[in-house]
Design a protein around this motif. Structure first.
Motif, PDB file in Angstrom:
ATOM      1  N   THR A  24     -26.466 -23.819  40.133  1.00 15.78           N
ATOM      2  CA  THR A  24     -25.335 -24.221  39.307  1.00 15.78           C
ATOM      3  C   THR A  24     -25.564 -25.623  38.752  1.00 15.78           C
ATOM      4  O   THR A  24     -25.325 -25.876  37.587  1.00 15.78           O
ATOM      5  N   ASP A  48     -19.126 -29.817  32.969  1.00 14.87           N
ATOM      6  CA  ASP A  48     -20.144 -29.713  34.018  1.00 14.87           C
ATOM      7  C   ASP A  48     -20.997 -28.459  33.801  1.00 14.87           C
ATOM      8  O   ASP A  48     -21.857 -28.148  34.596  1.00 14.87           O
ATOM      9  N   SER A  50     -20.270 -25.424  34.121  1.00 13.30           N
ATOM     10  CA  SER A  50     -20.058 -24.304  35.035  1.00 13.30           C
ATOM     11  C   SER A  50     -19.545 -23.079  34.286  1.00 13.30           C
ATOM     12  O   SER A  50     -19.751 -21.954  34.728  1.00 13.30           O
TER      13      SER A  50
END
Length: 95
Positions: A24, A48, A50
């Protein structure tokens, strides 16, 4: 279950968790991880990464799932808008 079996299972679970975290964290997208939809609207929204998608072999990041779903309806249109805004920004001065 024996103590050794418990420790083995715990070690396997930790190894899996660490590899998922590394995968990740390793996700890096175009536009310096800014939300593509934010850029298309003329705003820099750092993410980020994600929430992301791969389109035409490149990874694009989004601030949330809704932005991603909107992007997927007209990706070429939003990418063009994002690219125009992103390339119009002047680079930040180096110290």
């Amino acid at each position: 279950m024996t103590r050794a079996a418990h420790l083995g299972a715990l070690a396997a679970a930790l190894t899996l968790a660490l590899s998922l975290t590394a995968a990740t964290a390793a996700t890096q997208g175009e536009f310096d991880d800014n939300c593509v939809m934010g850029l298309a609207l003329g705003k820099e929204i750092k993410t980020d990464c994600s929430v992301n998608t791969v389109y035409a072999g490149r990874t694009y990041c989004f601030g949330n799932e809704t932005a991603k779903q909107l992007f997927l309806k007209k990706p070429d249109e939003f990418l063009l808008k994002a690219q125009i805004f992103y390339s119009s920004k002047s680079p930040e001065p180096q110290p």
